[in-house]
Write a protein that holds these residues in place. Structure first.
Motif, PDB file in Angstrom:
ATOM      1  N   LEU A 125       0.863  -1.177   0.000  1.00  0.00           N
ATOM      2  CA  LEU A 125       0.000   0.000   0.000  1.00  0.00           C
ATOM      3  C   LEU A 125       0.900   1.228   0.000  1.00  0.00           C
ATOM      4  CD1 LEU A 125      -2.968   1.043   0.186  1.00  0.00           C
ATOM      5  CD2 LEU A 125      -2.515   1.377   2.626  1.00  0.00           C
ATOM      6  N   TYR A 126       0.741   2.072  -1.036  1.00  0.00           N
ATOM      7  CA  TYR A 126       1.542   3.284  -1.156  1.00  0.00           C
ATOM      8  C   TYR A 126       0.764   4.487  -0.657  1.00  0.00           C
ATOM      9  CZ  TYR A 126       4.932   0.723  -3.920  1.00  0.00           C
ATOM     10  OH  TYR A 126       5.880  -0.181  -4.325  1.00  0.00           O
ATOM     11  N   GLY A 127       1.438   5.361   0.068  1.00  0.00           N
ATOM     12  CA  GLY A 127       0.823   6.597   0.539  1.00  0.00           C
ATOM     13  C   GLY A 127       1.613   7.139   1.715  1.00  0.00           C
ATOM     14  N   ARG A 128       1.558   8.464   1.906  1.00  0.00           N
ATOM     15  CA  ARG A 128       2.281   9.073   3.029  1.00  0.00           C
ATOM     16  C   ARG A 128       1.678   8.603   4.349  1.00  0.00           C
ATOM     17  NH1 ARG A 128       6.441   9.826   2.897  1.00  0.00           N
ATOM     18  NH2 ARG A 128       7.161  11.891   2.291  1.00  0.00           N
ATOM     19  N   ASN A 185       5.588   3.277   1.564  1.00  0.00           N
ATOM     20  CA  ASN A 185       4.678   2.138   1.444  1.00  0.00           C
ATOM     21  C   ASN A 185       4.801   1.206   2.632  1.00  0.00           C
ATOM     22  OD1 ASN A 185       6.561  -0.390   0.689  1.00  0.00           O
ATOM     23  ND2 ASN A 185       7.411   1.471  -0.225  1.00  0.00           N
ATOM     24  N   ILE A 186       3.791   0.359   2.764  1.00  0.00           N
ATOM     25  CA  ILE A 186       3.918  -0.768   3.695  1.00  0.00           C
ATOM     26  C   ILE A 186       3.493  -2.014   2.933  1.00  0.00           C
ATOM     27  CG2 ILE A 186       1.587  -0.571   4.724  1.00  0.00           C
ATOM     28  CD1 ILE A 186       3.025  -1.330   7.455  1.00  0.00           C
ATOM     29  N   ALA A 187       4.292  -3.075   3.029  1.00  0.00           N
ATOM     30  CA  ALA A 187       3.919  -4.347   2.409  1.00  0.00           C
ATOM     31  C   ALA A 187       2.668  -4.843   3.123  1.00  0.00           C
ATOM     32  CB  ALA A 187       5.055  -5.349   2.533  1.00  0.00           C
ATOM     33  N   LEU A 188       1.666  -5.279   2.359  1.00  0.00           N
ATOM     34  CA  LEU A 188       0.419  -5.729   2.985  1.00  0.00           C
ATOM     35  C   LEU A 188       0.715  -6.856   3.968  1.00  0.00           C
ATOM     36  CD1 LEU A 188      -2.065  -5.674  -0.047  1.00  0.00           C
ATOM     37  CD2 LEU A 188      -1.524  -3.882   1.607  1.00  0.00           C
ATOM     38  N   GLU A 189       1.658  -7.710   3.599  1.00  0.00           N
ATOM     39  CA  GLU A 189       2.031  -8.821   4.465  1.00  0.00           C
ATOM     40  C   GLU A 189       2.542  -8.297   5.819  1.00  0.00           C
ATOM     41  OE1 GLU A 189       5.291 -11.055   2.998  1.00  0.00           O
ATOM     42  OE2 GLU A 189       5.002 -12.640   4.493  1.00  0.00           O
ATOM     43  N   CYS A 190       3.335  -7.224   5.767  1.00  0.00           N
ATOM     44  CA  CYS A 190       3.852  -6.643   7.009  1.00  0.00           C
ATOM     45  C   CYS A 190       2.728  -6.077   7.868  1.00  0.00           C
ATOM     46  CB  CYS A 190       4.859  -5.530   6.704  1.00  0.00           C
ATOM     47  SG  CYS A 190       6.431  -6.150   6.120  1.00  0.00           S
ATOM     48  N   PHE A 191       1.787  -5.417   7.196  1.00  0.00           N
ATOM     49  CA  PHE A 191       0.642  -4.840   7.911  1.00  0.00           C
ATOM     50  C   PHE A 191      -0.160  -5.946   8.602  1.00  0.00           C
ATOM     51  CE2 PHE A 191      -3.918  -3.314   7.337  1.00  0.00           C
ATOM     52  CZ  PHE A 191      -3.919  -2.480   8.448  1.00  0.00           C
ATOM     53  N   TYR A 192      -0.495  -6.993   7.844  1.00  0.00           N
ATOM     54  CA  TYR A 192      -1.294  -8.078   8.439  1.00  0.00           C
ATOM     55  C   TYR A 192      -0.489  -8.837   9.505  1.00  0.00           C
ATOM     56  CZ  TYR A 192      -4.253  -7.165   4.367  1.00  0.00           C
ATOM     57  OH  TYR A 192      -5.032  -6.570   3.411  1.00  0.00           O
ATOM     58  N   ASN A 193       0.784  -9.096   9.219  1.00  0.00           N
ATOM     59  CA  ASN A 193       1.612  -9.778  10.227  1.00  0.00           C
ATOM     60  C   ASN A 193       1.687  -8.969  11.514  1.00  0.00           C
ATOM     61  OD1 ASN A 193       2.196 -11.999   8.691  1.00  0.00           O
ATOM     62  ND2 ASN A 193       4.189 -11.235   7.985  1.00  0.00           N
ATOM     63  N   TYR A 238       7.291  -3.087  12.502  1.00  0.00           N
ATOM     64  CA  TYR A 238       6.522  -3.985  11.622  1.00  0.00           C
ATOM     65  C   TYR A 238       6.695  -3.669  10.140  1.00  0.00           C
ATOM     66  CZ  TYR A 238       3.734  -5.530  15.722  1.00  0.00           C
ATOM     67  OH  TYR A 238       3.305  -6.048  16.915  1.00  0.00           O
ATOM     68  N   ALA A 239       7.261  -2.513   9.793  1.00  0.00           N
ATOM     69  CA  ALA A 239       7.287  -2.130   8.365  1.00  0.00           C
ATOM     70  C   ALA A 239       8.418  -2.837   7.623  1.00  0.00           C
ATOM     71  CB  ALA A 239       7.423  -0.620   8.224  1.00  0.00           C
ATOM     72  N   ASN A 240       8.242  -2.993   6.307  1.00  0.00           N
ATOM     73  CA  ASN A 240       9.297  -3.552   5.469  1.00  0.00           C
ATOM     74  C   ASN A 240      10.509  -2.614   5.477  1.00  0.00           C
ATOM     75  OD1 ASN A 240       6.686  -2.664   4.223  1.00  0.00           O
ATOM     76  ND2 ASN A 240       8.081  -1.967   2.600  1.00  0.00           N
ATOM     77  N   ALA A 241      11.706  -3.208   5.287  1.00  0.00           N
ATOM     78  CA  ALA A 241      12.946  -2.425   5.364  1.00  0.00           C
ATOM     79  C   ALA A 241      12.974  -1.311   4.319  1.00  0.00           C
ATOM     80  CB  ALA A 241      14.149  -3.346   5.186  1.00  0.00           C
TER      81      ALA A 241
END
Ligand SMILES: [Zn+2]
Length: 450
Positions: free
Chosen positions: A111-114, A428-436, A415-418
């Motif tokens: 998901l992309y966004g500030r 952005n945040i990887a959806l997987e990271c958000f759900y994890n 929790y965010a991707n590197a």
């Protein structure tokens, strides 16, 4: 209820959870320009209320704090305070964004966004974990509190005051923060502290103004030479700071901490490439020990005399150096400042040490506390792999607000991707990271009830 049922519930609400995050990202909350702050705070409060959390907005001298709480179903349970921030960095440069910063868009599983990674996506994981608990069991296993501030991106100017005047409201057994990236390898990390920082300027004045280096050369002092010579007395050639008492409050790593350091990955040639240096000569333990357990005295910059184009034959009348000290654990900025000042008085009474900006205290929580071990275990179970345990980071954050002002252990689990690109275009945040993250926060609550 088994933890598996809870995880099932979390998986079942993914679409809804993502939409909740999008709604939050759609509300800009740029603290440095004061844009959209009130609206975002009130929307966040609504999200929490709808999740079944007793939430309210507190006015502060700066931007509002959103606070929330839910009591555990059973008596005598511990309390965790989740800390995060709903404010974001300005989105500029706008033309580098592939989709508009405040129109959250999913591409390639991200998901992309500030604010998606820093910090709206991460703070929301805690709320959504609580919501899942409440929807599945009608209750939460431990007492939960939330404190989301709106000034983190401008250095949290009102946080200390809010915390010290609301001790009872915020009383907890643990402060847990999810901010920043996971390890580049994708492994989770659990972080137990930060180094502090103090900034100084060292000034030397040897004459009312610059003088002719021929007409007066060899008969009057040179401020630049004196500054260099003074700095030379402050450190040995092998890098040891030679200011008396500088290392007095430094505590070496414990056996457990050494074990944790030993498990961290270390590739000196890859790091040297990233840092742009020829090579790193340190052994792994030394590398991490220097980064987490040792204070530093750094020359940030030097000035004096003339350094423009061509030549200027002068004897500088004044010279100065900007310095910073990274502090560890129990070191106190005023104590170190006094020690440096004493050193300077002995070696060159003409020099003057001037404090700059506000200091930030170091902070450390023991990874060996039962509550710390419970968090490490929960993160391991949630991700199915052992997290890297970092006794400290090299950098500085206002973590002391929790450990030294509120007096509570504080643990960071990012929790965010590197490559979340926080503060940059295409955050952005990887959806997987958000759900994890949601699963992990639920797991932490589950583990802390034991
Ligand atoms: Zn940030």
């Amino acid at each position: 209820m088994s933890i598996d049922e809870l995880h099932q519930r979390i998986r079942a609400t993914r679409t809804q959870d993502l939409e909740t995050l999008c709604e939050l990202v759609r509300r800009p909350s740029i603290s440095t320009r004061g844009e959209g702050i009130e609206e975002c705070a009130s929307h966040l409060k609504d999200i929490m209320t709808q999740a079944g959390i007793g939430a309210r907005v507190y006015e502060t001298v700066g931007n509002p704090v959103v606070f929330g709480e839910v009591a555990a179903g059973a008596e005598g349970m511990p309390t965790v305070l989740f800390y995060g921030h709903y404010d974001v960095q300005p989105p500029e440069p706008l033309d580098e964004w592939l989709s508009p910063p405040f129109s959250p868009t999913v591409r390639n599983g991200r998901l992309y966004g500030r604010g998606t990674g820093d910090n709206k996506g991460q703070l929301l994981t805690h709320i959504l974990a609580v919501r899942s608990y409440l929807q599945t069991t009608g209750t939460v296993p431990i007492n939960v509190k939330f404190l989301f501030e709106g000034e983190e991106e401008t250095g949290s100017p009102s946080l200390t005051e809010f915390v010290t005047t609301n001790r009872e409201l915020l009383a907890a057994d643990l402060v847990l923060t999810s901010d920043g990236p996971m390890h580049e390898s994708g492994a989770p990390q659990v972080v137990f502290g930060v180094r502090g920082i103090m900034n100084m300027e060292l000034r030397l004045c040897t004459a009312r103004s610059d003088n002719h280096s021929g007409n007066r050369g060899g008969v009057i002092p040179n401020a630049a030479w004196e500054l260099v010579e003074l700095l030379r007395t402050m450190r040995s050639p092998d890098g040891e700071v030679t200011i008396e008492g500088f290392y007095d409050d430094v505590v070496p790593p414990s056996q457990y901490e050494l074990q944790m350091l030993d498990r961290l990955p270390y590739d000196p040639s890859a790091l040297a490439a990233v840092y742009g240096v020829e090579r790193l000569d340190l052994e792994k333990t030394e590398f991490y020990r220097n980064l987490m357990f040792r204070p530093t005295l750094t020359i940030n910059g030097l000035s004096g005399g003339y350094s423009g184009a061509g030549t200027k034959t002068i004897i500088p009348g004044a010279a100065s150096a900007k310095l910073d000290v990274r502090l560890v654990r129990d070191q106190k900025p005023h104590d170190i400042f006094a020690k440096i000042e004493r050193h300077i008085r002995t070696h060159n009474p003409r020099a003057e040490l001037i404090p700059q900006e506000e200091d930030m205290l170091p902070s450390r929580t023991s990874a060996e506390l039962p509550i710390s071990q419970a968090v490490i275990a929960a993160v391991e179970q949630a991700f199915g792999r052992r997290p890297f345990v970092l006794p400290s980071m090299g950098g500085s954050l206002p973590d002391y607000v929790w450990t030294k002002r509120l007096g509570v252990p504080s643990i960071m689990v990012p929790y965010a991707n590197a490559d979340e690109a926080n503060h940059a275009p295409n955050e952005n945040i990887a959806l997987e990271c958000f759900y994890n993250g949601i699963h992990c926060s639920a797991h932490i609550m589950h583990e802390l009830q034991k």
